[in-house]
Design an enzyme around this catalytic site. Sequence first.
Site, PDB file in Angstrom:
ATOM      1  N   LYS A  99      -7.038 -41.815  14.071  1.00 50.49           N
ATOM      2  CA  LYS A  99      -6.927 -41.426  15.260  1.00 50.49           C
ATOM      3  C   LYS A  99      -6.944 -41.909  16.687  1.00 50.49           C
ATOM      4  O   LYS A  99      -6.639 -42.753  16.451  1.00 50.49           O
ATOM      5  CB  LYS A  99      -8.396 -40.495  15.383  1.00 50.49           C
ATOM      6  CG  LYS A  99      -8.836 -39.421  14.812  1.00 50.49           C
ATOM      7  CD  LYS A  99      -9.692 -38.426  15.338  1.00 50.49           C
ATOM      8  CE  LYS A  99      -9.141 -37.632  17.051  1.00 50.49           C
ATOM      9  NZ  LYS A  99      -8.111 -37.467  17.723  1.00 50.49           N
ATOM     10  N   GLU A 108     -12.258 -39.305  22.533  1.00 49.75           N
ATOM     11  CA  GLU A 108     -12.546 -38.933  21.611  1.00 49.75           C
ATOM     12  C   GLU A 108     -13.502 -38.962  20.226  1.00 49.75           C
ATOM     13  O   GLU A 108     -14.010 -37.677  20.091  1.00 49.75           O
ATOM     14  CB  GLU A 108     -11.499 -38.561  20.296  1.00 49.75           C
ATOM     15  CG  GLU A 108     -10.319 -37.442  21.280  1.00 49.75           C
ATOM     16  CD  GLU A 108      -8.447 -38.106  20.400  1.00 49.75           C
ATOM     17  OE1 GLU A 108      -7.390 -37.599  20.921  1.00 49.75           O
ATOM     18  OE2 GLU A 108      -9.043 -38.438  20.107  1.00 49.75           O
TER      19      GLU A 108
HETATM   20  C1  5RP Z   1      -4.813 -38.796  20.076  1.00 49.25           C
HETATM   21  C2  5RP Z   1      -5.331 -38.210  18.794  1.00 49.25           C
HETATM   22  C3  5RP Z   1      -4.407 -36.858  18.483  1.00 49.25           C
HETATM   23  O1  5RP Z   1      -5.195 -36.126  17.685  1.00 49.25           O
HETATM   24  C4  5RP Z   1      -3.553 -37.535  17.180  1.00 49.25           C
HETATM   25  O2  5RP Z   1      -2.915 -38.432  17.795  1.00 49.25           O
HETATM   26  C5  5RP Z   1      -2.902 -36.282  16.096  1.00 49.25           C
HETATM   27  O3  5RP Z   1      -1.899 -35.977  17.738  1.00 49.25           O
HETATM   28  P1  5RP Z   1      -0.753 -34.892  17.272  1.00 49.25           P
HETATM   29  O4  5RP Z   1      -1.469 -33.774  17.166  1.00 49.25           O
HETATM   30  O5  5RP Z   1       0.186 -34.638  18.255  1.00 49.25           O
HETATM   31  O6  5RP Z   1      -0.316 -35.201  15.752  1.00 49.25           O
HETATM   32  O7  5RP Z   1      -5.850 -38.838  18.274  1.00 49.25           O
HETATM   33  O8  5RP Z   1      -4.668 -39.717  20.631  1.00 49.25           O
END
Ligand code: 5RP
Length: 229
Positions: A99, A108
């Site tokens: 992530k 997160e």
């Molecule tokens: C943010 C994250 C997001 O959850 C991850 O990048 C997925 O994003 P998206 O739904 O736009 O593909 O980890 O830090």
Amino acid sequence: MSEAVDQAKQAVGYAAADLVESGMRVGLGTGSTFVYVLDRLAERMRGEGLELIGVPTSEATAARARELDIPLTSLDEVDELDLAIDGADEVDPMKNLIKGGGGALVREKIVASAARRMLVIVGENKMVDRLGATFLLPVEMMAFGRRQVAAELRKLELEPQLRQNQDGEPYRTDNGNMIYDCKLGSCEDLGGLEIEINSIPGVLDNGLFVDMAEKILIGDESGKVRVVD
Ligand code: 5RP
């Protein structure tokens, strides 16, 4: 984004929001898939009187939740969360995650750790045989001493690249820090690597989420959702 990809994100976002029960304290993730969770939660609040309180993982999510009148609190005000819902950049067959594509990995991980259950929402394209196959591993570090952090990451053969914003300046997280995006080769011990990276002075956290996700909801481009328990 193509309409089909958007449809997959909407389907999986709505499916996750439909699992929220009245009275829950919910960790609110970040990203283009998660925005659909917020939309559906707001719709359920208006339509069915769903009650919840959310803890946002980013300023962007907090701003969107406020626009939708979703009540928010902070982790200082609650003992634990009932559920955290979030997107991911990669998911392996053991439900381990990378992530941090959106730069919110530190909050997160804190929010997911405070939750009894973590539910992850992704499209089929995020499912990989091994983490690092398609995506770089983000590592958030303090700007101070970042050269030393890069040197330590190189010793781990992680090939750090400083994330930049659209103006070519170092990208800054909501916490005011910077990110190295790192190449993750094949790794037998993801949990060990997560700890090893985090023990480098100046590193806040990295985007490996090992053994944290309880369920993965996977959306496809026809709008169907399958669940991996
Ligand atoms: C943010 C994250 C997001 O959850 C991850 O990048 C997925 O994003 P998206 O739904 O736009 O593909 O980890 O830090």
